[in-house]
Design an enzyme around this catalytic site. Structure first.
Site, PDB file in Angstrom:
ATOM      1  N   HIS A  56       0.817  -1.213   0.000  1.00 44.33           N
ATOM      2  CA  HIS A  56       0.000   0.000   0.000  1.00 44.33           C
ATOM      3  C   HIS A  56       0.853   1.265   0.000  1.00 44.33           C
ATOM      4  O   HIS A  56       0.365   2.348  -0.307  1.00 44.33           O
ATOM      5  CB  HIS A  56      -0.901  -0.014   1.237  1.00 44.33           C
ATOM      6  CG  HIS A  56      -2.234   0.648   1.047  1.00 44.33           C
ATOM      7  ND1 HIS A  56      -2.894   0.708  -0.169  1.00 44.33           N
ATOM      8  CD2 HIS A  56      -3.063   1.283   1.936  1.00 44.33           C
ATOM      9  CE1 HIS A  56      -4.051   1.326  -0.024  1.00 44.33           C
ATOM     10  NE2 HIS A  56      -4.166   1.704   1.230  1.00 44.33           N
ATOM     11  N   ASN A 102      -6.387   7.629   4.228  1.00 45.45           N
ATOM     12  CA  ASN A 102      -7.798   8.033   4.105  1.00 45.45           C
ATOM     13  C   ASN A 102      -8.023   9.538   4.116  1.00 45.45           C
ATOM     14  O   ASN A 102      -9.124   9.999   3.812  1.00 45.45           O
ATOM     15  CB  ASN A 102      -8.632   7.402   5.226  1.00 45.45           C
ATOM     16  CG  ASN A 102      -8.693   5.893   5.090  1.00 45.45           C
ATOM     17  OD1 ASN A 102      -8.110   5.309   4.178  1.00 45.45           O
ATOM     18  ND2 ASN A 102      -9.405   5.258   5.997  1.00 45.45           N
ATOM     19  N   ASP A 127      -1.056   2.628  -5.377  1.00 39.45           N
ATOM     20  CA  ASP A 127      -1.095   1.198  -5.683  1.00 39.45           C
ATOM     21  C   ASP A 127      -2.424   0.847  -6.341  1.00 39.45           C
ATOM     22  O   ASP A 127      -3.408   1.563  -6.192  1.00 39.45           O
ATOM     23  CB  ASP A 127      -0.915   0.382  -4.400  1.00 39.45           C
ATOM     24  CG  ASP A 127      -1.992   0.689  -3.361  1.00 39.45           C
ATOM     25  OD1 ASP A 127      -2.087   1.864  -2.951  1.00 39.45           O
ATOM     26  OD2 ASP A 127      -2.748  -0.220  -2.985  1.00 39.45           O
ATOM     27  N   ASN A 148      -9.044   4.266  -1.150  1.00 40.56           N
ATOM     28  CA  ASN A 148      -9.448   5.278  -0.160  1.00 40.56           C
ATOM     29  C   ASN A 148      -8.667   6.581  -0.273  1.00 40.56           C
ATOM     30  O   ASN A 148      -9.198   7.661   0.013  1.00 40.56           O
ATOM     31  CB  ASN A 148      -9.318   4.713   1.257  1.00 40.56           C
ATOM     32  CG  ASN A 148     -10.380   3.680   1.563  1.00 40.56           C
ATOM     33  OD1 ASN A 148     -11.483   3.723   1.012  1.00 40.56           O
ATOM     34  ND2 ASN A 148     -10.064   2.733   2.431  1.00 40.56           N
TER      35      ASN A 148
END
Length: 223
Positions: A56, A102, A127, A148
């Site tokens: 991530h 986020n 990613d 997100n």
């Protein structure tokens, strides 16, 4: 009377005549003068040592690679870490938001406004589960694709029309294990291939600023 007649037929030195002597500035010349040569390159990721080598965090990893390669360092700033890189008359601001994934949009918006960087000079690196490992996909706009970080950027900027560079991490996980996979470390095969992919990614960043988006997409998409 004769003097009056001479004055009548002579060319008066008015402001209008003076203006007509000025070289004409075409619209495309005005545009070129106003083109910004400053670019905001945002690598998305999560802060904290536990996330450093996770899939991530490929956005962080790519800008870290470029900074190390060019001998520049990040400094802690408001809402993130920032490094400045100059290449072919362009200034690249490499940003790693510290807001967690986020809330990435908050850092992007702040630095866009602070540095007066236009939307077309924003480059978001993220990613992508829908692409096989290391696959490159560069787009000038698009949906968040369930990501997100992109979702928050879309919300804060109130648009989807900014350039994003998606780096494939594949979807080799069993049902219900997506979070563990995304927040997991690269496997040995991926680790062996990462250096070459990171080198390519750093060239993509430079191309975006120096050669433009269209040329960059033509050259690198699918590689």
């Amino acid at each position: 009377m004769i003097k009056w007649i001479q004055n009548l037929f002579s060319s008066p030195k008015t402001a209008e005549n003076t203006d007509n002597m000025k070289p004409e500035v075409h619209e495309h010349q005005k545009t070129i003068k106003n083109v910004s040569k400053k670019f905001l390159i945002v690598g998305l990721g999560n802060i904290g040592s536990e996330y450093v080598n996770t899939r991530h965090n490929i956005g962080f990893k790519i800008v870290d690679f470029l900074a190390k390669k060019e001998g520049i360092s990040f400094e802690t700033v408001k809402l993130g870490a920032l490094a400045e890189y100059k290449f072919k008359g362009r200034t690249f601001l490499l940003l790693k938001p510290n807001t967690y994934m986020n809330l990435s949009g908050k850092a992007v918006k702040y630095w866009m406004d602070k540095e007066n960087i236009p939307l077309e000079n924003i480059f978001i690196i993220t990613d992508d589960l829908n692409l096989s490992f290391g696959t490159i996909r560069i787009r000038k706009k698009g949906s968040d694709g369930g990501h997100n970080g992109l979702k928050n950027i879309n919300l804060v900027l109130n648009t989807q029309e900014y350039t994003r560079f998606r780096f494939g991490i594949s979807d080799e996980f069993k049902k219900g294990q997506q979070v563990d996979y995304v927040l997991g470390d690269w496997d040995d095969t991926e680790k062996a291939k990462l250096p070459e992919r990171l080198e390519l990614a750093s060239e993509i960043i430079k191309s975006f600023g120096a050669a433009g988006l269209e040329n960059t997409m033509t050259t690198f998409n699918g590689k």
